[in-house]
Design an enzyme around this catalytic site. Structure first.
Site, PDB file in Angstrom:
ATOM      1  N   HIS A  55      56.057  62.283  65.068  1.00 18.53           N
ATOM      2  CA  HIS A  55      55.556  63.302  64.145  1.00 18.53           C
ATOM      3  C   HIS A  55      56.311  64.626  64.308  1.00 18.53           C
ATOM      4  CE1 HIS A  55      52.510  60.433  63.172  1.00 18.53           C
ATOM      5  NE2 HIS A  55      51.889  60.554  64.335  1.00 18.53           N
ATOM      6  N   ASP A  66      53.161  53.664  61.474  1.00 10.87           N
ATOM      7  CA  ASP A  66      52.032  54.265  62.184  1.00 10.87           C
ATOM      8  C   ASP A  66      50.725  53.511  61.962  1.00 10.87           C
ATOM      9  OD1 ASP A  66      50.378  55.957  63.585  1.00 10.87           O
ATOM     10  OD2 ASP A  66      51.046  57.780  62.623  1.00 10.87           O
TER      11      ASP A  66
END
Length: 454
Positions: free
Chosen positions: A269, A320
């Protein structure tokens, strides 16, 4: 031996016509240009280096569609996480394996040859260990074996429930390990990996700064053994605030000042970075692990793409939460997030040129680096991680060579993928995984039982 003939292939120096690829033991051993096919060759329209999916929590695929109902107040990552913990209280090892197999199959059909499984569910609900400490990692290995996907397994160290060493609670109890017990787990996982294909890798993943502490992070890094190191960082503003108030520095800033961040690292991220953090992190050679669909789904905010590229930063993409598994949509969501923020077009390319080509080729290289795979390009001596696409598809048939990857990234559906090889294992043919029916049948039974138990 595997023999592939491509009408066009994207090689390291650009597109080439009539290319024959020889693969031995999962490795590309010979490339022949301007040649003709031979009987027995697998013939494809266009051949690309396949991407690696650098960040996956496969079990979360079974939650897709269950968390899109607004509750009182303001929904956020943190309310989503609470729902995820409740879901975990019912998940069995058999169900985890079935879910992972479906996820890995869907990734391959979408064009991913390998996956980095960021694996943090280790124990029974409530935290009691399985008799075999590596039970759930073994289930991931089994799913990878069934599907044939390339696997970089990333067992997670998760010791605390939040910043300032908060105790684990609720669903987090299935994650928890001390460094000593994590070392035992890692040793067992590495031993079991020896029975996996030669391209299998085992790295480590300290979950995040909020789920460990400085002393434990320093200890666990000593057992990384030169393998990939992945960590969640700066995903949410609250995380930045919590870490800053506890450690006296922002998460990325603290890591850069206190950990040996280098090209073995992948920071997942890294959404909320300052300009200085962005530049410093890029210079380490670490990969930014971007998960655009999940980051949009959870409301994380957009990554600072222009600043990262200006500093020479490397990136790859991951799915993810697996709320939707789509390689093409990850690429376009990444670019569109930048356009929406900057009120501009064609943002994710450092100078002039094709955005789709830059996104695709750099994500291929960055993803391979993050997973410790010698892949990301079609070249002799590299793993045969290869994706074939159909240039006669309506979204591509009118495009010139310099526009093909733009069409792929911004117009094409994932069904444009016709074939997929993971280290030479030909798992997707004519657009379907060779075990699709079997894997889907087991998945349906598993999620039916899971939902009924909730």
């Amino acid at each position: 031996m595997v023999l592939i003939f491509a009408e066009r292939a994207l090689l390291t120096d650009g597109w080439a016509d009539h290319v024959r690829v020889t693969v031995v033991g999962g490795i590309i051993t010979k490339l022949t240009r301007d040649t003709a096919p031979v009987d027995g060759d697998t013939r494809v329209s266009a051949l690309l280096p396949a991407l690696s999916n650098l960040h996956s929590h496969s079990f979360q695929r079974a939650m897709a569609g269950m968390t899109e109902h607004r509750v009182a107040g303001r929904d956020s990552f943190w309310t989503w996480r609470d729902l995820m913990y409740r879901f975990l209280d019912r998940l069995t090892p058999d169900q985890m394996e079935a879910i992972a197999a479906l996820v890995f199959m869907e990734m391959q059909e979408a064009g991913y040859a390998a996956v980095g499984e960021f694996h943090y569910v280790h124990h029974h609900p409530g935290g009691a260990p399985y008799t075999d400490i590596a039970e759930l990692s073994n289930r991931i290995f089994s799913a990878a074996t069934t599907t044939g996907i390339g696997l970089t397994h990333l067992p997670v160290l998760y010791t605390f429930g939040g910043a300032k060493e908060q105790p684990l609670a609720a669903g987090q109890l299935r994650f928890g390990n001390s460094v000593d017990r994590f070392s035992e787990l890692l040793q067992a996982v590495r031993a079991n990996a020896r029975a996996m294909p030669a391209d299998t890798r085992v790295g480590i993943a300290p979950h995040s700064l909020r789920a460990t502490n400085p002393a434990d992070l320093a200890r666990v890094l000593t057992i990384a053994d030169g393998k990939p190191i992945h960590i969640h960082v700066a995903e949410q503003p609250r995380e930045v605030s919590d870490i800053s108030s506890w450690l006296g520095a922002r998460p990325v800033e603290w890591l850069l000042d206190n950990a040996p961040v280098n090209a073995d690292w992948c920071l997942i991220h890294a959404t909320h970075m300052t300009a200085e953090e962005t530049e410093r992190l890029a210079k380490t050679g670490a990969v930014a692990g971007l998960c655009p669909i999940t980051e949009a789904n959870l409301g994380d905010g957009p990554f600072n793409g222009p600043g990262w590229l200006a500093a020479g930063g490397r990136f790859g993409i991951g799915s993810d939460s697996n709320v939707r598994i789509s390689l093409t949509e990850e690429l376009r969501t990444l670019e569109y997030s930048q356009r929406l923020r900057d009120i501009a077009r064609n943002v994710m390319v450092p100078k002039e040129g094709s955005v789709g080509e830059f996104l695709y080729t750099n994500a291929a290289l960055g993803g391979a680096q993050a997973l410790g795979r010698n892949a990301g390009r079609i070249a002799e001596g590299h793993l045969a991680d290869l994706t074939a696409i159909d240039l006669t598809h309506p979204t591509l048939c009118a495009l010139g060579a310099h526009q093909i990857l733009d069409g792929l990234a911004f117009a094409a559906p994932d069904t444009i993928v016709t074939d997929l090889w993971s280290a030479g294992r030909h798992q997707v043919r004519a657009g379907r995984h060779i075990l699709r029916d079997q894997i889907t049948k087991v998945w349906r039974r598993a999620v039916k039982d899971l939902v009924e138990a909730m």
